[in-house]
Design a protein around this motif. Structure first.
Motif, PDB file in Angstrom:
ATOM      1  N   GLN A  30     -41.335  -9.496  12.196  1.00  0.00           N
ATOM      2  CA  GLN A  30     -42.594  -8.749  12.130  1.00  0.00           C
ATOM      3  C   GLN A  30     -43.709  -9.532  12.823  1.00  0.00           C
ATOM      4  O   GLN A  30     -44.517  -8.951  13.570  1.00  0.00           O
ATOM      5  N   ARG A  31     -43.740 -10.849  12.599  1.00  0.00           N
ATOM      6  CA  ARG A  31     -44.775 -11.671  13.234  1.00  0.00           C
ATOM      7  C   ARG A  31     -44.631 -11.669  14.748  1.00  0.00           C
ATOM      8  O   ARG A  31     -45.632 -11.612  15.482  1.00  0.00           O
ATOM      9  N   VAL A  32     -43.375 -11.723  15.221  1.00  0.00           N
ATOM     10  CA  VAL A  32     -43.137 -11.727  16.670  1.00  0.00           C
ATOM     11  C   VAL A  32     -43.580 -10.407  17.289  1.00  0.00           C
ATOM     12  O   VAL A  32     -44.211 -10.377  18.355  1.00  0.00           O
ATOM     13  N   ILE A  33     -43.266  -9.294  16.626  1.00  0.00           N
ATOM     14  CA  ILE A  33     -43.628  -7.968  17.156  1.00  0.00           C
ATOM     15  C   ILE A  33     -45.143  -7.797  17.189  1.00  0.00           C
ATOM     16  O   ILE A  33     -45.710  -7.331  18.190  1.00  0.00           O
ATOM     17  N   ARG A  34     -45.806  -8.171  16.106  1.00  0.00           N
ATOM     18  CA  ARG A  34     -47.264  -8.002  16.054  1.00  0.00           C
ATOM     19  C   ARG A  34     -47.962  -8.916  17.055  1.00  0.00           C
ATOM     20  O   ARG A  34     -49.004  -8.558  17.607  1.00  0.00           O
ATOM     21  N   ALA A  35     -47.378 -10.089  17.292  1.00  0.00           N
ATOM     22  CA  ALA A  35     -47.937 -10.969  18.315  1.00  0.00           C
ATOM     23  C   ALA A  35     -47.788 -10.335  19.694  1.00  0.00           C
ATOM     24  O   ALA A  35     -48.702 -10.406  20.541  1.00  0.00           O
ATOM     25  N   GLY A  49     -48.114   0.005  17.211  1.00  0.00           N
ATOM     26  CA  GLY A  49     -48.457   0.549  15.907  1.00  0.00           C
ATOM     27  C   GLY A  49     -47.533   1.621  15.379  1.00  0.00           C
ATOM     28  O   GLY A  49     -47.858   2.288  14.394  1.00  0.00           O
ATOM     29  N   LYS A  50     -46.361   1.770  15.992  1.00  0.00           N
ATOM     30  CA  LYS A  50     -45.460   2.852  15.585  1.00  0.00           C
ATOM     31  C   LYS A  50     -44.061   2.331  15.273  1.00  0.00           C
ATOM     32  O   LYS A  50     -43.724   1.183  15.560  1.00  0.00           O
ATOM     33  N   ALA A  51     -43.250   3.210  14.668  1.00  0.00           N
ATOM     34  CA  ALA A  51     -41.836   2.913  14.455  1.00  0.00           C
ATOM     35  C   ALA A  51     -41.137   2.898  15.815  1.00  0.00           C
ATOM     36  O   ALA A  51     -41.621   3.497  16.792  1.00  0.00           O
ATOM     37  N   GLY A  52     -40.006   2.228  15.865  1.00  0.00           N
ATOM     38  CA  GLY A  52     -39.355   2.075  17.156  1.00  0.00           C
ATOM     39  C   GLY A  52     -37.878   2.379  17.156  1.00  0.00           C
ATOM     40  O   GLY A  52     -37.332   2.954  16.216  1.00  0.00           O
ATOM     41  N   ILE A  60     -27.051   2.740  17.511  1.00  0.00           N
ATOM     42  CA  ILE A  60     -28.396   3.081  17.967  1.00  0.00           C
ATOM     43  C   ILE A  60     -29.159   3.611  16.760  1.00  0.00           C
ATOM     44  O   ILE A  60     -28.697   4.510  16.070  1.00  0.00           O
ATOM     45  N   GLU A  61     -30.329   3.023  16.483  1.00  0.00           N
ATOM     46  CA  GLU A  61     -31.150   3.450  15.353  1.00  0.00           C
ATOM     47  C   GLU A  61     -32.517   3.902  15.868  1.00  0.00           C
ATOM     48  O   GLU A  61     -33.116   3.236  16.723  1.00  0.00           O
ATOM     49  N   THR A  62     -33.003   5.006  15.353  1.00  0.00           N
ATOM     50  CA  THR A  62     -34.329   5.503  15.725  1.00  0.00           C
ATOM     51  C   THR A  62     -35.240   5.492  14.499  1.00  0.00           C
ATOM     52  O   THR A  62     -34.784   5.397  13.358  1.00  0.00           O
ATOM     53  N   ASN A  63     -36.536   5.573  14.760  1.00  0.00           N
ATOM     54  CA  ASN A  63     -37.542   5.582  13.690  1.00  0.00           C
ATOM     55  C   ASN A  63     -37.421   4.372  12.765  1.00  0.00           C
ATOM     56  O   ASN A  63     -37.540   4.470  11.539  1.00  0.00           O
ATOM     57  N   VAL A  64     -37.185   3.206  13.374  1.00  0.00           N
ATOM     58  CA  VAL A  64     -37.114   1.960  12.613  1.00  0.00           C
ATOM     59  C   VAL A  64     -38.527   1.419  12.447  1.00  0.00           C
ATOM     60  O   VAL A  64     -39.232   1.186  13.433  1.00  0.00           O
ATOM     61  N   THR A  65     -38.965   1.231  11.223  1.00  0.00           N
ATOM     62  CA  THR A  65     -40.324   0.739  10.979  1.00  0.00           C
ATOM     63  C   THR A  65     -40.364  -0.779  11.075  1.00  0.00           C
ATOM     64  O   THR A  65     -39.389  -1.465  10.745  1.00  0.00           O
ATOM     65  N   VAL A  66     -41.481  -1.300  11.503  1.00  0.00           N
ATOM     66  CA  VAL A  66     -41.647  -2.750  11.609  1.00  0.00           C
ATOM     67  C   VAL A  66     -41.558  -3.397  10.235  1.00  0.00           C
ATOM     68  O   VAL A  66     -40.977  -4.476  10.071  1.00  0.00           O
ATOM     69  N   ASP A  67     -42.105  -2.741   9.222  1.00  0.00           N
ATOM     70  CA  ASP A  67     -42.099  -3.307   7.863  1.00  0.00           C
ATOM     71  C   ASP A  67     -40.697  -3.463   7.289  1.00  0.00           C
ATOM     72  O   ASP A  67     -40.493  -4.223   6.337  1.00  0.00           O
ATOM     73  N   SER A  68     -39.708  -2.766   7.861  1.00  0.00           N
ATOM     74  CA  SER A  68     -38.342  -2.874   7.351  1.00  0.00           C
ATOM     75  C   SER A  68     -37.619  -4.096   7.904  1.00  0.00           C
ATOM     76  O   SER A  68     -36.505  -4.407   7.469  1.00  0.00           O
ATOM     77  N   GLU A 123     -48.797  -1.002  30.306  1.00  0.00           N
ATOM     78  CA  GLU A 123     -48.927   0.179  31.160  1.00  0.00           C
ATOM     79  C   GLU A 123     -50.361   0.213  31.663  1.00  0.00           C
ATOM     80  O   GLU A 123     -51.302   0.268  30.872  1.00  0.00           O
ATOM     81  N   ASN A 124     -50.494   0.087  32.989  1.00  0.00           N
ATOM     82  CA  ASN A 124     -51.818   0.013  33.602  1.00  0.00           C
ATOM     83  C   ASN A 124     -52.646  -1.122  33.007  1.00  0.00           C
ATOM     84  O   ASN A 124     -53.860  -0.997  32.773  1.00  0.00           O
ATOM     85  N   GLY A 125     -51.978  -2.257  32.743  1.00  0.00           N
ATOM     86  CA  GLY A 125     -52.689  -3.431  32.249  1.00  0.00           C
ATOM     87  C   GLY A 125     -52.996  -3.415  30.776  1.00  0.00           C
ATOM     88  O   GLY A 125     -53.645  -4.339  30.270  1.00  0.00           O
ATOM     89  N   ILE A 126     -52.568  -2.404  30.059  1.00  0.00           N
ATOM     90  CA  ILE A 126     -52.841  -2.286  28.628  1.00  0.00           C
ATOM     91  C   ILE A 126     -51.524  -2.383  27.861  1.00  0.00           C
ATOM     92  O   ILE A 126     -50.519  -1.780  28.256  1.00  0.00           O
ATOM     93  N   VAL A 127     -51.523  -3.138  26.763  1.00  0.00           N
ATOM     94  CA  VAL A 127     -50.314  -3.278  25.952  1.00  0.00           C
ATOM     95  C   VAL A 127     -50.021  -1.953  25.264  1.00  0.00           C
ATOM     96  O   VAL A 127     -50.866  -1.389  24.568  1.00  0.00           O
ATOM     97  N   VAL A 128     -48.789  -1.458  25.459  1.00  0.00           N
ATOM     98  CA  VAL A 128     -48.404  -0.185  24.844  1.00  0.00           C
ATOM     99  C   VAL A 128     -47.231  -0.356  23.869  1.00  0.00           C
ATOM    100  O   VAL A 128     -46.843   0.606  23.194  1.00  0.00           O
ATOM    101  N   GLY A 129     -46.667  -1.538  23.812  1.00  0.00           N
ATOM    102  CA  GLY A 129     -45.541  -1.726  22.912  1.00  0.00           C
ATOM    103  C   GLY A 129     -45.006  -3.143  22.964  1.00  0.00           C
ATOM    104  O   GLY A 129     -45.563  -4.024  23.640  1.00  0.00           O
TER     105      GLY A 129
END
Length: 300
Positions: free
Chosen positions: A135-140, A109-112, A121-129, A170-176
């Motif tokens: 976007q579909r692959v990331i959200r999946a 749910g965050k920029a990456g 190297i790019e930081t704070n890249v939003t998924v919507d950009s 991380e510990n069985g939970i999706v974190v990214g």
């Protein structure tokens, strides 16, 4: 009396010769027809076999790429303890050691962070950009599903690419989501093998709607078209048949004529994103020696 006997014998001989000649012609026609069928079967079998081999090459490449991402994703939770700058540098160095043109990591749910091999190297890249297909692959991936995107044009890289996405746990939970992109040049290299159909054919990669995704450099029809249905090479019957095949995700044969030559086509479903291998060979291309046999048979 002797003359009548000679005439009767000549008539009998003539009838026999005609009958024997007719049998020879019928036998010759049957042999020629059988050889035609053998040639067609051999050509179809070889086209199917080679199409399956190239399909296997592509799927093997996809499986290898996904395995690489899964391996990298398994180490990311250790990297989370580092600051963003260090993490981005590590991802960049990793990208430079593999065949991906670009990699990125997007926390849930965050920029990456996005890195481009040997470039930036790019930081704070939003998924919507990003492109809609990525976007579909990331959200999946955020929902725990790995996947591969459709082929799309990356305006920043100025080339056609396709991407992968895998969930990071991380510990069985999706974190990214860890994603990566490949240039379609990789697929071009796979399909551009000089031994395709004994050097007498070529293979395109097309979408289920018939649009060209990856074009072979070696092709008969040089005119630029966006779809196999453009132009008048295929009859309406063949177009309808191919559309029905691909709608049902099945393979099959068709043909088209170009500059007086008949070309055999085989459609092989890849099994990914509706992709199809569009294999082309001349009707006489595969079995040159067989053609010579047919010609000699007909003359005989």
């Amino acid at each position: 009396m002797d003359e009548r006997r000679i005439q009767r014998r000549l008539k009998r001989i003539t009838v026999i010769v005609v009958l024997v000649s007719a049998l020879i012609l019928m036998g010759g026609s049957f042999v020629a027809s059988s050889l035609n069928n053998i040639q067609a079967d051999a050509m179809n079998t070889q086209m199917q076999t080679e199409a399956e081999e190239y399909r296997t090459y592509i799927l093997r490449q996809i499986d290898g790429d996904l395995q690489t991402l899964y391996t990298l994703a398994s180490y990311l939770e250790f990297s989370e303890t580092l600051n963003q700058k260090q993490f981005a540098k590590g991802l960049y160095e990793s990208n430079n050691q593999n065949d991906f043109v670009r990699m990125a990591y997007f926390p849930l749910g965050k920029a990456g962070i996005r890195v481009t091999a040997e470039l930036s190297i790019e930081t704070n890249v939003t998924v919507d950009s990003l492109s809609e297909t990525m976007q579909r692959v990331i959200r999946a991936a955020w929902e725990g599903e790995s996947g591969i995107s459709r082929i799309y044009h990356d305006s920043q890289l100025d080339e056609d690419v396709y991407g992968y996405g895998v969930p990071v746990y991380e510990n069985g939970i999706v974190v990214g989501a860890l994603v990566a992109s490949h240039s379609t040049q990789l697929l071009v290299d796979i399909l551009a093998n000089a031994t395709v159909l004994n050097g007498q054919g070529y293979i395109h990669l097309i979408g289920q709607e018939g649009r060209f995704l990856v074009r072979s450099q070696q092709r008969v029809v040089q005119e630029f078209t966006s779809s196999i249905y453009d132009g008048s090479y295929f009859t309406e019957e063949n177009k309808t048949y191919m559309q029905e095949l691909m709608a049902q995700n099945e393979g099959g044969f068709a043909s088209f004529r170009y500059e007086g030559e008949t070309y055999q086509v085989f459609l092989e479903p890849v099994g990914v994103n509706g992709w199809y291998l569009f294999c082309v060979n001349t009707a006489q291309g595969i079995n040159g020696p067989m053609n010579q046999i047919l010609v000699v048979t007909r003359i005989t």
